[in-house]
Enzyme design. Sequence first.
Site, PDB file in Angstrom:
ATOM      1  CG  ASP A   1       0.737  -8.938   6.221  1.00 12.83           C
ATOM      2  OD1 ASP A   1       0.171  -9.501   7.179  1.00 12.83           O
ATOM      3  OD2 ASP A   1       1.058  -7.738   6.240  1.00 12.83           O
TER       4      ASP A   1
ATOM      5  N   GLY B   1       0.796  -1.218   0.000  1.00  9.39           N
ATOM      6  CA  GLY B   1       0.000   0.000   0.000  1.00  9.39           C
ATOM      7  C   GLY B   1       0.826   1.264   0.000  1.00  9.39           C
ATOM      8  NE  ARG B   2       3.796   1.811   5.165  1.00  9.95           N
ATOM      9  CZ  ARG B   2       4.179   2.192   6.358  1.00  9.95           C
ATOM     10  NH1 ARG B   2       4.466   3.451   6.566  1.00  9.95           N
ATOM     11  NH2 ARG B   2       4.288   1.331   7.338  1.00  9.95           N
TER      12      ARG B   2
ATOM     13  CG  ASP C   1      -0.550   8.599   4.274  1.00  7.76           C
ATOM     14  OD1 ASP C   1      -0.047   7.455   4.281  1.00  7.76           O
ATOM     15  OD2 ASP C   1      -0.240   9.484   5.092  1.00  7.76           O
TER      16      ASP C   1
ATOM     17  NE  ARG D   1       5.147  -8.748   1.382  1.00  4.61           N
ATOM     18  CZ  ARG D   1       5.430  -7.769   2.222  1.00  4.61           C
ATOM     19  NH1 ARG D   1       5.012  -7.828   3.451  1.00  4.61           N
ATOM     20  NH2 ARG D   1       6.114  -6.718   1.818  1.00  4.61           N
TER      21      ARG D   1
HETATM   22  P1  AMP Z   1       2.043  -3.410   7.886  1.00  2.00           P
HETATM   23  O1  AMP Z   1       1.326  -3.210   9.184  1.00  2.00           O
HETATM   24  O2  AMP Z   1       3.161  -2.443   7.671  1.00  2.00           O
HETATM   25  O3  AMP Z   1       2.459  -4.816   7.668  1.00  2.00           O
HETATM   26  O4  AMP Z   1       0.999  -3.051   6.756  1.00  2.00           O
HETATM   27  C1  AMP Z   1      -0.195  -3.761   6.556  1.00  2.00           C
HETATM   28  C2  AMP Z   1      -0.832  -3.321   5.263  1.00  2.00           C
HETATM   29  O5  AMP Z   1      -1.193  -1.944   5.312  1.00  2.00           O
HETATM   30  C3  AMP Z   1       0.034  -3.466   4.023  1.00  2.00           C
HETATM   31  O6  AMP Z   1      -0.814  -3.796   2.959  1.00  2.00           O
HETATM   32  C4  AMP Z   1       0.600  -2.091   3.861  1.00  2.00           C
HETATM   33  O7  AMP Z   1       1.028  -1.835   2.552  1.00  2.00           O
HETATM   34  C5  AMP Z   1      -0.581  -1.226   4.249  1.00  2.00           C
HETATM   35  N1  AMP Z   1      -0.181   0.105   4.726  1.00  2.00           N
HETATM   36  C6  AMP Z   1       0.486   0.395   5.848  1.00  2.00           C
HETATM   37  N2  AMP Z   1       0.658   1.713   5.964  1.00  2.00           N
HETATM   38  C7  AMP Z   1       0.084   2.301   4.882  1.00  2.00           C
HETATM   39  C8  AMP Z   1      -0.062   3.628   4.423  1.00  2.00           C
HETATM   40  N3  AMP Z   1       0.391   4.677   5.102  1.00  2.00           N
HETATM   41  N4  AMP Z   1      -0.702   3.828   3.248  1.00  2.00           N
HETATM   42  C9  AMP Z   1      -1.185   2.801   2.547  1.00  2.00           C
HETATM   43  N5  AMP Z   1      -1.081   1.528   2.926  1.00  2.00           N
HETATM   44  C10 AMP Z   1      -0.450   1.254   4.087  1.00  2.00           C
HETATM   45 MG    MG Z   2       3.474  -5.690   6.268  1.00  3.20          MG
END
Ligand code: AMP
Ligand code: MG
Length: 485
Positions: free
Chosen positions: A251, A91-92, A124, A182
């Site tokens: 993930d 997502g980012r 975002d 993953r």
């Molecule tokens: P994480 O907790 O970092 O493993 O992220 C879980 C999911 O949320 C993944 O799909 C990330 O890409 C998405 N994600 C985390 N932060 C953001 C952000 N600021 N904007 C968009 N997607 C996000």
């Molecule tokens: Mg992640």
Amino acid sequence: MSAAIQFNFDTTYTNLPSFFFSEVVPTAVANPQLVLLNQGLAQRLGIPFDENRISEIGKILSGNTLIPETTPLAQAYAGHQFGNFTMLGDGRAILLGEQISPQGERYDIQLKGAGRTPYSRGGDGRAHFAAMLREYLMSEALHYLRIPTSRSLAVVWTGEPVYRERTRPGAVLTRVAKSHLRVGTFEYAKNFQGGAYLQDLLNYAIARHFPDLDESENKAIAFFEQVMELQAALIVDWMRVGFIHGVMNTDNMCIAGETIDYGPCAFMNAYEPKTVFSSIDTQGRYAYGNQPYIAHWNLSCLISALLPAISSNKEEAVKLAEASLQKFPAFYEAQWLDMMRSKLGLTQVDVKDKQLIDRLLGWMQGQKADFTNTFFYLQEGIFPDTATYQSSILEEWISDWEQRIAKENRSKADAQTTMRNVNPAFIPRNHRVEAALSAAEKGDMEPFHQLLEVIQQPYLFRPSLESYQEVPESFDENYQTFCGT
Ligand code: AMP
Ligand code: MG
């Protein structure tokens, strides 16, 4: 004119069906400023850069300038978050390409915080500066502790605010990993499009990480067992140094066996298996002592995603899968025991070792003794003059430990020497990390650089750095870490 930073890129991910990714370019940022560049890593990866062109490097590693070699894309994946299955994807994070090092190794080069993608949902697409510095520091710490991990090549300040619990400065981190495949990538392949692309993904993962398996009788099972072994080894390493990942969702578990996704991770100080710092982990699902059980649980998700590739006969597939999966606990336990022996300078196996180890851990837990420092004191043979360590129970234990070393026909000094390769003198203590990050956010990078230097030689005790071993009393009681999203 050549670029200020030169990659030797290949892109195999785009050979997979387009179901697995979306091509997307990074969203330019207002005012990119290169804050950190990991020169040692750049050299190892064979990425030359021109030090006189720092501002151009900042533009490339923020995503503002796209050099022609890149094929930017976001990867699709799903995952179990705190036990619940959901569709995710980068997502980012945006993959720029696969760097081929001078030794012929392949590494993903990914920009984290580079803008929105089709998988951003409500997010975002950005990251905040302190969270990216944290990832840089913690991933470097694990690397120098000799634990498999993704690494950080650079942090670029974006000159843009990001809106979290408060407004914070934004940043982009360049993440380097053997791959970003993953457990959740397999869950995605199995659960969407009727599983049509599962075999493609499996073939890709085997070719990329386990090419020797190509000849195996049952490739899916052989693949699973390799992943299982890597995961067991990784968790054992985390347990060795008191590392708590904090968000072991499927993930965030990489097929290549590297530590990845540095969000709410932290190091345990006082030994307590229930230790958890993540603000959202209210049930302690990802507590220090739960990590091996969660790894096993995550592996059960992986093998259930692989079922159709194991056998077209469902019953047969389940039978094979169960037989493989149930090997994990004993496999892990044996490796954990070996690791704990090594923390005590023991090299041979004795049936009573588990008991000896459990007695020490039980004492540490009862006393709330510091995990890292206790092993350090044992290996140095010098204990602080505090009530905790002036204990008859500990004395008795030490005398049993000495007898156990003597059984190996080695001196205690000899055992203690080998312990120095296993027990760190320095880890990034939580209060130090937070102090370094809050100074950095205010523009003072000095504490961060000092801490970075300390953790780059974790096994080498330097008396001048003794204060980095100290833990302020009761700091951890209210300490909370965040996902950094
Ligand atoms: P994480 O907790 O970092 O493993 O992220 C879980 C999911 O949320 C993944 O799909 C990330 O890409 C998405 N994600 C985390 N932060 C953001 C952000 N600021 N904007 C968009 N997607 C996000
Ligand atoms: Mg992640």
